[in-house]
Design a protein around this motif. Structure first.
Motif, PDB file in Angstrom:
ATOM      1  N   TYR A  40      22.997  45.468 -33.909  1.00 41.03           N
ATOM      2  CA  TYR A  40      21.756  46.149 -33.548  1.00 41.03           C
ATOM      3  C   TYR A  40      20.563  45.654 -34.358  1.00 41.03           C
ATOM      4  N   ASN A  41      20.733  45.461 -35.657  1.00 40.65           N
ATOM      5  CA  ASN A  41      19.595  45.065 -36.506  1.00 40.65           C
ATOM      6  C   ASN A  41      18.980  43.723 -36.099  1.00 40.65           C
ATOM      7  N   PRO A  42      19.775  42.651 -35.903  1.00 45.17           N
ATOM      8  CA  PRO A  42      19.143  41.400 -35.438  1.00 45.17           C
ATOM      9  C   PRO A  42      18.514  41.520 -34.065  1.00 45.17           C
ATOM     10  N   LEU A  43      19.109  42.316 -33.176  1.00 39.40           N
ATOM     11  CA  LEU A  43      18.512  42.514 -31.856  1.00 39.40           C
ATOM     12  C   LEU A  43      17.192  43.278 -31.962  1.00 39.40           C
ATOM     13  N   LEU A  44      17.152  44.261 -32.853  1.00 34.84           N
ATOM     14  CA  LEU A  44      15.917  45.029 -33.028  1.00 34.84           C
ATOM     15  C   LEU A  44      14.789  44.150 -33.547  1.00 34.84           C
ATOM     16  N   LEU A  45      15.076  43.344 -34.567  1.00 32.85           N
ATOM     17  CA  LEU A  45      14.048  42.462 -35.114  1.00 32.85           C
ATOM     18  C   LEU A  45      13.587  41.445 -34.079  1.00 32.85           C
ATOM     19  N   THR A  46      14.522  40.898 -33.320  1.00 31.36           N
ATOM     20  CA  THR A  46      14.168  39.921 -32.287  1.00 31.36           C
ATOM     21  C   THR A  46      13.362  40.564 -31.169  1.00 31.36           C
ATOM     22  N   HIS A  47      13.708  41.785 -30.801  1.00 25.70           N
ATOM     23  CA  HIS A  47      12.964  42.465 -29.734  1.00 25.70           C
ATOM     24  C   HIS A  47      11.526  42.734 -30.163  1.00 25.70           C
ATOM     25  N   LEU A  48      11.307  43.109 -31.404  1.00 30.78           N
ATOM     26  CA  LEU A  48       9.947  43.332 -31.891  1.00 30.78           C
ATOM     27  C   LEU A  48       9.145  42.028 -31.862  1.00 30.78           C
ATOM     28  N   CYS A  49       9.778  40.931 -32.258  1.00 33.51           N
ATOM     29  CA  CYS A  49       9.105  39.629 -32.174  1.00 33.51           C
ATOM     30  C   CYS A  49       8.861  39.231 -30.725  1.00 33.51           C
ATOM     31  N   ASN A  50       9.819  39.551 -29.839  1.00 36.67           N
ATOM     32  CA  ASN A  50       9.623  39.267 -28.408  1.00 36.67           C
ATOM     33  C   ASN A  50       8.422  40.020 -27.847  1.00 36.67           C
ATOM     34  N   SER A  51       8.241  41.255 -28.292  1.00 34.45           N
ATOM     35  CA  SER A  51       7.094  42.035 -27.818  1.00 34.45           C
ATOM     36  C   SER A  51       5.786  41.351 -28.182  1.00 34.45           C
ATOM     37  N   PHE A  52       5.721  40.810 -29.398  1.00 36.81           N
ATOM     38  CA  PHE A  52       4.528  40.082 -29.813  1.00 36.81           C
ATOM     39  C   PHE A  52       4.341  38.812 -28.985  1.00 36.81           C
ATOM     40  N   ILE A  53       5.440  38.104 -28.704  1.00 39.44           N
ATOM     41  CA  ILE A  53       5.361  36.878 -27.908  1.00 39.44           C
ATOM     42  C   ILE A  53       4.908  37.175 -26.484  1.00 39.44           C
ATOM     43  N   ILE A  54       5.429  38.237 -25.872  1.00 38.44           N
ATOM     44  CA  ILE A  54       5.035  38.591 -24.508  1.00 38.44           C
ATOM     45  C   ILE A  54       3.571  39.005 -24.464  1.00 38.44           C
ATOM     46  N   PHE A  55       3.137  39.776 -25.459  1.00 40.13           N
ATOM     47  CA  PHE A  55       1.719  40.145 -25.538  1.00 40.13           C
ATOM     48  C   PHE A  55       0.848  38.892 -25.661  1.00 40.13           C
ATOM     49  N   SER A  56       1.286  37.934 -26.456  1.00 42.92           N
ATOM     50  CA  SER A  56       0.532  36.690 -26.608  1.00 42.92           C
ATOM     51  C   SER A  56       0.508  35.895 -25.317  1.00 42.92           C
ATOM     52  N   ALA A  57       1.613  35.923 -24.548  1.00 44.66           N
ATOM     53  CA  ALA A  57       1.658  35.203 -23.274  1.00 44.66           C
ATOM     54  C   ALA A  57       0.649  35.789 -22.285  1.00 44.66           C
ATOM     55  N   HIS A  58       0.545  37.116 -22.240  1.00 42.16           N
ATOM     56  CA  HIS A  58      -0.471  37.732 -21.379  1.00 42.16           C
ATOM     57  C   HIS A  58      -1.876  37.327 -21.830  1.00 42.16           C
ATOM     58  N   ALA A  59      -2.089  37.294 -23.137  1.00 44.41           N
ATOM     59  CA  ALA A  59      -3.405  36.912 -23.648  1.00 44.41           C
ATOM     60  C   ALA A  59      -3.732  35.462 -23.285  1.00 44.41           C
ATOM     61  N   VAL A  60      -2.731  34.568 -23.387  1.00 45.34           N
ATOM     62  CA  VAL A  60      -2.945  33.167 -23.024  1.00 45.34           C
ATOM     63  C   VAL A  60      -3.255  33.035 -21.537  1.00 45.34           C
ATOM     64  N   GLY A  61      -2.532  33.798 -20.698  1.00 42.76           N
ATOM     65  CA  GLY A  61      -2.805  33.755 -19.261  1.00 42.76           C
ATOM     66  C   GLY A  61      -4.198  34.231 -18.914  1.00 42.76           C
ATOM     67  N   LEU A  62      -4.644  35.303 -19.556  1.00 41.76           N
ATOM     68  CA  LEU A  62      -6.000  35.803 -19.300  1.00 41.76           C
ATOM     69  C   LEU A  62      -7.062  34.830 -19.808  1.00 41.76           C
ATOM     70  N   CYS A  63      -6.798  34.206 -20.965  1.00 43.01           N
ATOM     71  CA  CYS A  63      -7.741  33.204 -21.484  1.00 43.01           C
ATOM     72  C   CYS A  63      -7.835  32.001 -20.550  1.00 43.01           C
ATOM     73  N   PHE A  64      -6.696  31.604 -19.971  1.00 45.90           N
ATOM     74  CA  PHE A  64      -6.701  30.502 -19.017  1.00 45.90           C
ATOM     75  C   PHE A  64      -7.541  30.857 -17.792  1.00 45.90           C
ATOM     76  N   LEU A  65      -7.367  32.071 -17.270  1.00 43.56           N
ATOM     77  CA  LEU A  65      -8.156  32.497 -16.116  1.00 43.56           C
ATOM     78  C   LEU A  65      -9.640  32.545 -16.462  1.00 43.56           C
ATOM     79  N   PHE A  66      -9.951  33.014 -17.671  1.00 43.08           N
ATOM     80  CA  PHE A  66     -11.352  33.080 -18.098  1.00 43.08           C
ATOM     81  C   PHE A  66     -11.977  31.690 -18.141  1.00 43.08           C
ATOM     82  N   VAL A  67     -11.289  30.753 -18.781  1.00 41.10           N
ATOM     83  CA  VAL A  67     -11.817  29.381 -18.871  1.00 41.10           C
ATOM     84  C   VAL A  67     -11.924  28.751 -17.486  1.00 41.10           C
ATOM     85  N   LEU A  68     -10.936  29.025 -16.622  1.00 36.34           N
ATOM     86  CA  LEU A  68     -10.942  28.446 -15.280  1.00 36.34           C
ATOM     87  C   LEU A  68     -12.147  28.921 -14.476  1.00 36.34           C
ATOM     88  N   PHE A  69     -12.387  30.218 -14.454  1.00 37.26           N
ATOM     89  CA  PHE A  69     -13.481  30.748 -13.638  1.00 37.26           C
ATOM     90  C   PHE A  69     -14.836  30.398 -14.234  1.00 37.26           C
TER      91      PHE A  69
END
Length: 326
Positions: A126-155
């Motif tokens: 459980y402990n390694p999965l918990l730590l990895t899931h918290l890091c995954n949440s940050f990575i997914i949030f960053s992916a959304h931010a990158v996608g929105l930044c790409f759309l912003f630059v594109l338009f």
């Protein structure tokens, strides 16, 4: 194609080999998470002012970024992002508990070949999965931010060149949606693989994510094709729950025992699909590890075990890879 079919065949074989354990123990652990995700389709079960506040904030952000206010794409993006954020916030305690415990039980059964219902065995990962899931949440949030930044630059870039007509906005929205979806899809398959790596190798955090990136490299198309059927099944069950439970509740303004039972059945099937997704990822992990040592140049093998040694704070390298360093 043969490799993908072989992975699916092994996944179903592993599922049916532990059929009782998965369907009566793991699926019931996943049931609260599935119920909460399906209920997120109806805003009445959540704080509607909270959802409306997020939609207004995102709409202000899109307007400030210069996105077309009348574009259907950005309207749908606003709605889906708002629902995703709301569902993620409300389901976060269930995800950290029931979902990770279920994934730990699945990995424990497939890795050690011995399904166990004891608390010590299930919580050992459980402990390694918990730590990895918290890091995954940050990575997914960053992916959304990158996608929105790409759309912003594109338009912004195309508007500066005078391409601001409705037709141009439509084609830009379509192209941006494809790129945004690819960024998010690749991020999600890496995060899913990182959770399996964390359980299989008892490592956590960004080390597991780095290992997942090395394992999936050059196998992205295979990972996407394996994730597609399960995600289509999850989308179908979400639509079925919306049609058979939420719509009936709206029409009659009450809910019967039969509707509740049908909703629980759909949620149970949803749990089985989440379970099967983890099983497929585990089999895909073992397949990637078996192919890792027969890499043509040995580079992937070197980088993978270099990351493994970083976790133990020691530098170890096989002598046959020393001369292959760039």
């Amino acid at each position: 194609m043969e490799n993908k079919i072989n992975i699916l065949r092994k996944s179903f074989h592993a599922f049916f080999r532990n059929y009782q354990y998965f369907t009566f123990f793991v699926a019931l652990i996943l049931l609260p998470v599935s119920i909460l995700v399906l209920l997120s389709q109806a805003v009445e079960f959540f704080s509607y002012p909270f959802l409306l506040t997020i939609q207004i904030r995102l709409d202000n952000l899109f307007n400030a970024a210069g996105f077309p206010p009348s574009s259907p794409f950005f309207f749908l993006l606003n709605v889906k992002l708002s629902q995703t954020i709301t569902c993620s916030i409300f389901s976060f305690p269930f995800t950290l508990s029931f979902l990770l415990i279920a994934k730990s039980a699945i990995i424990q059964a497939l890795h050690h070949k011995t399904p166990s219902t004891t608390a010590s065995s299930v919580f050992s990962l459980y402990n390694p999965l918990l730590l990895t899931h918290l890091c995954n949440s940050f990575i997914i949030f960053s992916a959304h931010a990158v996608g929105l930044c790409f759309l912003f630059v594109l338009f912004i870039s195309f508007s500066e060149f005078g391409y601001s007509s409705p037709d141009s906005a439509f084609f830009l929205s379509a192209g941006g949606a494809v790129v945004y979806s690819l960024i998010l899809a690749n991020t999600l398959i890496i995060c899913n693989m990182a959770l399996v790596v964390a359980g299989m190798e008892n490592c956590g955090g960004f080390v597991a994510i780095l290992k997942a990136c090395v394992l999936i490299r050059s196998r992205v198309s295979t990972a996407l094709s394996l994730a597609l059927p399960v995600n289509l099944g999850l989308a179908f069950l979400e639509a079925l729950f919306q049609y058979r439970v939420v719509t009936i509740y709206h029409m009659s303004d009450k809910i019967s025992f039969a509707t509740v039972f049908e909703g629980l059945l759909i949620a149970y099937l949803y749990s089985l699909l989440i379970l099967q997704e983890t099983v497929i990822t585990c089999i895909f992990y073992t397949n990637c590890k078996s192919e890792l040592r027969i890499d043509g140049e040995g580079n992937a093998d070197y980088h993978y075990y270099r990351i493994k040694n970083m976790e133990e704070n020691e530098i170890f390298m096989d002598s046959k890879f020393l001369h292959e360093l760039p």
